[in-house]
Design a protein around this motif. Sequence first.
Motif, PDB file in Angstrom:
ATOM      1  N   GLY A  39     -26.055  -6.586  -0.418  1.00 15.27           N
ATOM      2  CA  GLY A  39     -26.095  -6.961   0.980  1.00 15.27           C
ATOM      3  C   GLY A  39     -27.467  -7.561   1.271  1.00 15.27           C
ATOM      4  N   MET A  40     -27.503  -8.507   2.195  1.00 15.90           N
ATOM      5  CA  MET A  40     -28.751  -9.201   2.501  1.00 15.90           C
ATOM      6  C   MET A  40     -29.051  -9.115   3.986  1.00 15.90           C
ATOM      7  N   GLY A  41     -30.330  -9.063   4.288  1.00 12.04           N
ATOM      8  CA  GLY A  41     -30.736  -9.000   5.683  1.00 12.04           C
ATOM      9  C   GLY A  41     -31.941  -9.865   5.956  1.00 12.04           C
ATOM     10  N   TRP A  42     -32.090 -10.225   7.219  1.00 10.76           N
ATOM     11  CA  TRP A  42     -33.293 -10.891   7.703  1.00 10.76           C
ATOM     12  C   TRP A  42     -33.951  -9.988   8.744  1.00 10.76           C
ATOM     13  N   PHE A  43     -35.240  -9.828   8.624  1.00 13.84           N
ATOM     14  CA  PHE A  43     -36.055  -9.086   9.575  1.00 13.84           C
ATOM     15  C   PHE A  43     -37.210  -9.988  10.001  1.00 13.84           C
ATOM     16  N   ARG A  97     -41.778  -4.353  12.638  1.00 15.59           N
ATOM     17  CA  ARG A  97     -40.752  -5.186  12.029  1.00 15.59           C
ATOM     18  C   ARG A  97     -39.405  -4.871  12.688  1.00 15.59           C
ATOM     19  N   GLU A  98     -38.627  -5.902  12.973  1.00 15.99           N
ATOM     20  CA  GLU A  98     -37.340  -5.677  13.629  1.00 15.99           C
ATOM     21  C   GLU A  98     -36.220  -6.400  12.908  1.00 15.99           C
ATOM     22  N   PHE A  99     -35.046  -5.822  13.009  1.00 16.37           N
ATOM     23  CA  PHE A  99     -33.842  -6.395  12.424  1.00 16.37           C
ATOM     24  C   PHE A  99     -33.452  -7.674  13.153  1.00 16.37           C
ATOM     25  N   VAL A 100     -33.003  -8.654  12.379  1.00 22.00           N
ATOM     26  CA  VAL A 100     -32.516  -9.910  12.952  1.00 22.00           C
ATOM     27  C   VAL A 100     -31.036 -10.110  12.648  1.00 22.00           C
ATOM     28  N   ALA A 101     -30.677 -10.071  11.361  1.00 20.84           N
ATOM     29  CA  ALA A 101     -29.292 -10.329  10.976  1.00 20.84           C
ATOM     30  C   ALA A 101     -29.057  -9.779   9.577  1.00 20.84           C
ATOM     31  N   ALA A 102     -27.783  -9.507   9.263  1.00 18.05           N
ATOM     32  CA  ALA A 102     -27.437  -9.012   7.939  1.00 18.05           C
ATOM     33  C   ALA A 102     -26.041  -9.476   7.569  1.00 18.05           C
ATOM     34  N   ILE A 103     -25.778  -9.455   6.253  1.00 20.52           N
ATOM     35  CA  ILE A 103     -24.479  -9.911   5.755  1.00 20.52           C
ATOM     36  C   ILE A 103     -24.104  -9.076   4.540  1.00 20.52           C
ATOM     37  N   PRO A 151     -39.950 -19.140  22.326  1.00 21.52           N
ATOM     38  CA  PRO A 151     -41.293 -18.688  21.909  1.00 21.52           C
ATOM     39  C   PRO A 151     -41.292 -17.232  21.417  1.00 21.52           C
ATOM     40  N   GLU A 152     -40.421 -16.401  21.970  1.00 20.13           N
ATOM     41  CA  GLU A 152     -40.378 -15.002  21.537  1.00 20.13           C
ATOM     42  C   GLU A 152     -39.749 -14.822  20.158  1.00 20.13           C
ATOM     43  N   ASP A 153     -39.239 -15.891  19.567  1.00 22.92           N
ATOM     44  CA  ASP A 153     -38.760 -15.831  18.188  1.00 22.92           C
ATOM     45  C   ASP A 153     -39.901 -16.017  17.191  1.00 22.92           C
ATOM     46  N   THR A 154     -41.090 -16.304  17.674  1.00 19.24           N
ATOM     47  CA  THR A 154     -42.240 -16.483  16.792  1.00 19.24           C
ATOM     48  C   THR A 154     -42.536 -15.204  16.030  1.00 19.24           C
ATOM     49  N   ALA A 155     -42.584 -15.304  14.703  1.00 20.86           N
ATOM     50  CA  ALA A 155     -42.786 -14.137  13.849  1.00 20.86           C
ATOM     51  C   ALA A 155     -42.819 -14.588  12.393  1.00 20.86           C
ATOM     52  N   VAL A 156     -43.190 -13.655  11.534  1.00 24.49           N
ATOM     53  CA  VAL A 156     -42.959 -13.838  10.100  1.00 24.49           C
ATOM     54  C   VAL A 156     -41.562 -13.295   9.810  1.00 24.49           C
ATOM     55  N   TYR A 157     -40.751 -14.100   9.154  1.00 26.38           N
ATOM     56  CA  TYR A 157     -39.379 -13.726   8.838  1.00 26.38           C
ATOM     57  C   TYR A 157     -39.272 -13.341   7.366  1.00 26.38           C
ATOM     58  N   TYR A 158     -38.665 -12.180   7.149  1.00 28.80           N
ATOM     59  CA  TYR A 158     -38.514 -11.641   5.802  1.00 28.80           C
ATOM     60  C   TYR A 158     -37.031 -11.513   5.456  1.00 28.80           C
ATOM     61  N   CYS A 159     -36.682 -11.824   4.227  1.00 26.50           N
ATOM     62  CA  CYS A 159     -35.346 -11.472   3.770  1.00 26.50           C
ATOM     63  C   CYS A 159     -35.458 -10.236   2.888  1.00 26.50           C
ATOM     64  N   ALA A 160     -34.350  -9.501   2.799  1.00 24.50           N
ATOM     65  CA  ALA A 160     -34.326  -8.254   2.062  1.00 24.50           C
ATOM     66  C   ALA A 160     -32.952  -8.056   1.432  1.00 24.50           C
ATOM     67  N   ALA A 161     -32.931  -7.290   0.338  1.00 28.72           N
ATOM     68  CA  ALA A 161     -31.697  -7.058  -0.408  1.00 28.72           C
ATOM     69  C   ALA A 161     -31.375  -5.571  -0.462  1.00 28.72           C
ATOM     70  N   ASN A 162     -30.112  -5.258  -0.194  1.00 30.05           N
ATOM     71  CA  ASN A 162     -29.605  -3.884  -0.156  1.00 30.05           C
ATOM     72  C   ASN A 162     -28.670  -3.673  -1.333  1.00 30.05           C
ATOM     73  N   GLY A 163     -29.073  -2.809  -2.271  1.00 27.56           N
ATOM     74  CA  GLY A 163     -28.296  -2.597  -3.487  1.00 27.56           C
ATOM     75  C   GLY A 163     -26.939  -1.963  -3.254  1.00 27.56           C
TER      76      GLY A 163
END
Length: 124
Positions: A33-37, A45-51, A88-100
């Motif tokens: 599973g993959m996510g964006w934070f 750090r906050e959750f944005v989206a996941a799949i 403007p409130e979307d300004t951030a560093v965006y990280y992807c992450a992997a869920n085993g």
Amino acid sequence: QMQLVESGGGLVQAGDSLRLFCTASGRTFSSYGMGWFRQAPGKAREFVAAIRWSGGSTYYADSVKGRFTISRDNAKNTVYLQMNSLKPEDTAVYYCAANGAGWGSRTADEYDYWGQGTQVTVSS
């Protein structure tokens, strides 16, 4: 180990669109599973989206629902985040992450691997 590399960030104006990319290597991407934070300066750090691993289910934070779309191409080992109507409130560093475990989680602690992040800056 899985390596995740994000790209596609940049400086845009409010109302513009960006597409983020996260390419994986080192593990069987299609089972994760993959996510964006995201993390803005001075904020947690906050959750944005996941799949889910199959791409069959997606999940979004309320703040981005209807504007952002997460998708994946397992043949290319890549997950995408299409961001429209940026604010403007979307300004951030965006990280992807992997869920085993393979599901799309809203919880950062449930992710096993993280990328280094890509900066998104939205000017007003």
